[in-house]
Design a protein around this motif. Sequence first.
Motif, PDB file in Angstrom:
ATOM      1  N   THR A   5       0.835  -1.203   0.000  1.00 46.54           N
ATOM      2  CA  THR A   5       0.000   0.000   0.000  1.00 46.54           C
ATOM      3  C   THR A   5       0.873   1.258   0.000  1.00 46.54           C
ATOM      4  N   SER A   6       0.269   2.370  -0.438  1.00 45.59           N
ATOM      5  CA  SER A   6       0.877   3.712  -0.334  1.00 45.59           C
ATOM      6  C   SER A   6       2.244   3.791  -0.990  1.00 45.59           C
ATOM      7  N   ASN A   7       2.346   3.288  -2.199  1.00 49.29           N
ATOM      8  CA  ASN A   7       3.566   3.382  -2.994  1.00 49.29           C
ATOM      9  C   ASN A   7       3.341   4.371  -4.131  1.00 49.29           C
ATOM     10  N   GLN A   8       4.424   4.983  -4.638  1.00 49.20           N
ATOM     11  CA  GLN A   8       4.239   6.114  -5.545  1.00 49.20           C
ATOM     12  C   GLN A   8       5.331   6.214  -6.594  1.00 49.20           C
ATOM     13  N   LEU A   9       4.908   6.533  -7.810  1.00 46.13           N
ATOM     14  CA  LEU A   9       5.802   6.944  -8.893  1.00 46.13           C
ATOM     15  C   LEU A   9       5.480   8.387  -9.227  1.00 46.13           C
ATOM     16  N   THR A  10       6.509   9.268  -9.195  1.00 41.88           N
ATOM     17  CA  THR A  10       6.356  10.665  -9.577  1.00 41.88           C
ATOM     18  C   THR A  10       7.246  10.944 -10.776  1.00 41.88           C
ATOM     19  N   ILE A  11       6.647  11.474 -11.841  1.00 43.39           N
ATOM     20  CA  ILE A  11       7.403  11.862 -13.031  1.00 43.39           C
ATOM     21  C   ILE A  11       7.301  13.376 -13.120  1.00 43.39           C
ATOM     22  N   ALA A  12       8.390  14.031 -12.743  1.00 46.84           N
ATOM     23  CA  ALA A  12       8.390  15.488 -12.639  1.00 46.84           C
ATOM     24  C   ALA A  12       8.991  16.111 -13.899  1.00 46.84           C
ATOM     25  N   THR A  13       9.244  17.390 -13.853  1.00 45.33           N
ATOM     26  CA  THR A  13       9.579  18.202 -15.018  1.00 45.33           C
ATOM     27  C   THR A  13      10.645  17.564 -15.897  1.00 45.33           C
ATOM     28  N   ASN A  14      10.245  17.272 -17.145  1.00 40.02           N
ATOM     29  CA  ASN A  14      11.118  16.759 -18.211  1.00 40.02           C
ATOM     30  C   ASN A  14      11.617  15.339 -17.982  1.00 40.02           C
ATOM     31  N   GLY A  15      11.207  14.684 -16.926  1.00 42.89           N
ATOM     32  CA  GLY A  15      11.532  13.278 -16.756  1.00 42.89           C
ATOM     33  C   GLY A  15      10.645  12.417 -17.640  1.00 42.89           C
ATOM     34  N   THR A  16      11.142  11.249 -18.067  1.00 42.11           N
ATOM     35  CA  THR A  16      10.363  10.362 -18.924  1.00 42.11           C
ATOM     36  C   THR A  16      10.401   8.935 -18.396  1.00 42.11           C
ATOM     37  N   VAL A  17       9.272   8.251 -18.542  1.00 48.38           N
ATOM     38  CA  VAL A  17       9.166   6.828 -18.216  1.00 48.38           C
ATOM     39  C   VAL A  17       8.507   6.135 -19.395  1.00 48.38           C
ATOM     40  N   ASP A  18       9.154   5.076 -19.904  1.00 51.10           N
ATOM     41  CA  ASP A  18       8.622   4.282 -21.005  1.00 51.10           C
ATOM     42  C   ASP A  18       8.398   2.857 -20.518  1.00 51.10           C
ATOM     43  N   VAL A  19       7.164   2.359 -20.716  1.00 49.42           N
ATOM     44  CA  VAL A  19       6.808   1.005 -20.298  1.00 49.42           C
ATOM     45  C   VAL A  19       6.228   0.287 -21.513  1.00 49.42           C
TER      46      VAL A  19
END
Length: 397
Positions: free
Chosen positions: A218-232
């Motif tokens: 529970t209560s886990n988090q992914l934050t993608i902030a300014t100009n960051g990228t995540v590809d799945v």
Amino acid sequence: GTVTNNGSMFAVNGTSISFFGPVVNNGLLDVTNGNVQFFSTFQNNGTFLGPVTNSWTNSASGKWEVGANWSAGEPDITQQGGGTFITNANSKTVAIDGITTNSPNTLDINHLTVSAPNGSTNTLFLNNAGSAVRLLVASGLILEANGAIVVNQSVAEIDNDLVVGNVGGNSTLTITNGGVVYAWDSVIGNSSSHNEVTVSGNSSAWNTDSLIVGDSGTSNQLTIATNGTVDVYAPVYIGNAYTNAGNQIIIEGGSLSISDTIDVRHGTFTLNSGTVTLNSLFLTNGLNSVFVFNGGFLNCGNQYTPVGAVVTNGQAFFVGDGADGATFHLAQVNHFFANGLEIRSNAFLTGCGTINGDVTVDPGGTLLADCGGMLTFTGVFTNNGTMRAIQGTTLEA
């Protein structure tokens, strides 16, 4: 759970023992004729016979490539099976930098676990190591309780699973300032809570085959902030077990691209600003499936998927917060909104496809059918804003 061995354990005839939770060995663990894999912490108070386990023994901070800091000398790939561990007491930082890359053999290892006892934090800091020589972990990386990794203008490649919070929580992965992490299957919060990954800064990226935010934790988090990228490249799940609350993904000026589906089973997806591209969006677990679309750009569906958005969570789907700019772009496939779709002020609905459900455009909101195909409404359509069809697009209601 924790495995405590007070007797004798053997792996023979090439067999393998895999420990997914913490291990405390007070007796004999003999794997000289087999193999062992530790996916969490290993505390050896007895006799261990088998593959080399290399543990950080310095109680203070220090450099990764210095052999005196380790129980078995400088790390390398020949230490098969046992793995590399930064798990001892006292808060500290283990540094990999440009000098470390002059010893590239130390950056090619089998398995890595980073954790710390309660009240401490152990941090692996990849700091300005560049991209020419990367940290290569062949058999997976576990960030366990109170462990942290920072990838700052450096590259880490995990050729197996990446778990941020296996059975112990409060672990963090930070990718920043052009840092890049490659992984196979990734989990934030396997059966633990309060684990977090943050990706931010120009050219900062996380590329992973699949992603779960909260498997049963529970209560886990992914934050993608300014100009960051995540590809799945495979499906993404938030609150995978359907009953584990508080898991979330937050997009705050970054970019998330999913070549498959995102399924919000128990948790929240928040898009404040930035860009999200995905094939399908599933919000189907009642009030537990939450999507907050305050601003930014959401591109949903493509021609190869039968459906784009499927929203049957008992809630209307709102585009925008009424103040910030927001655009919801639909591919020319079927989209379902059981409790309606509402385009708020300063927000746009663009694209084509078939919208199953009622649609409302608020004052100041805009519907812009612009794909050159057909945009079809099967429910009640109410326009209080602006409605336009361009580039030969047909509207059908």
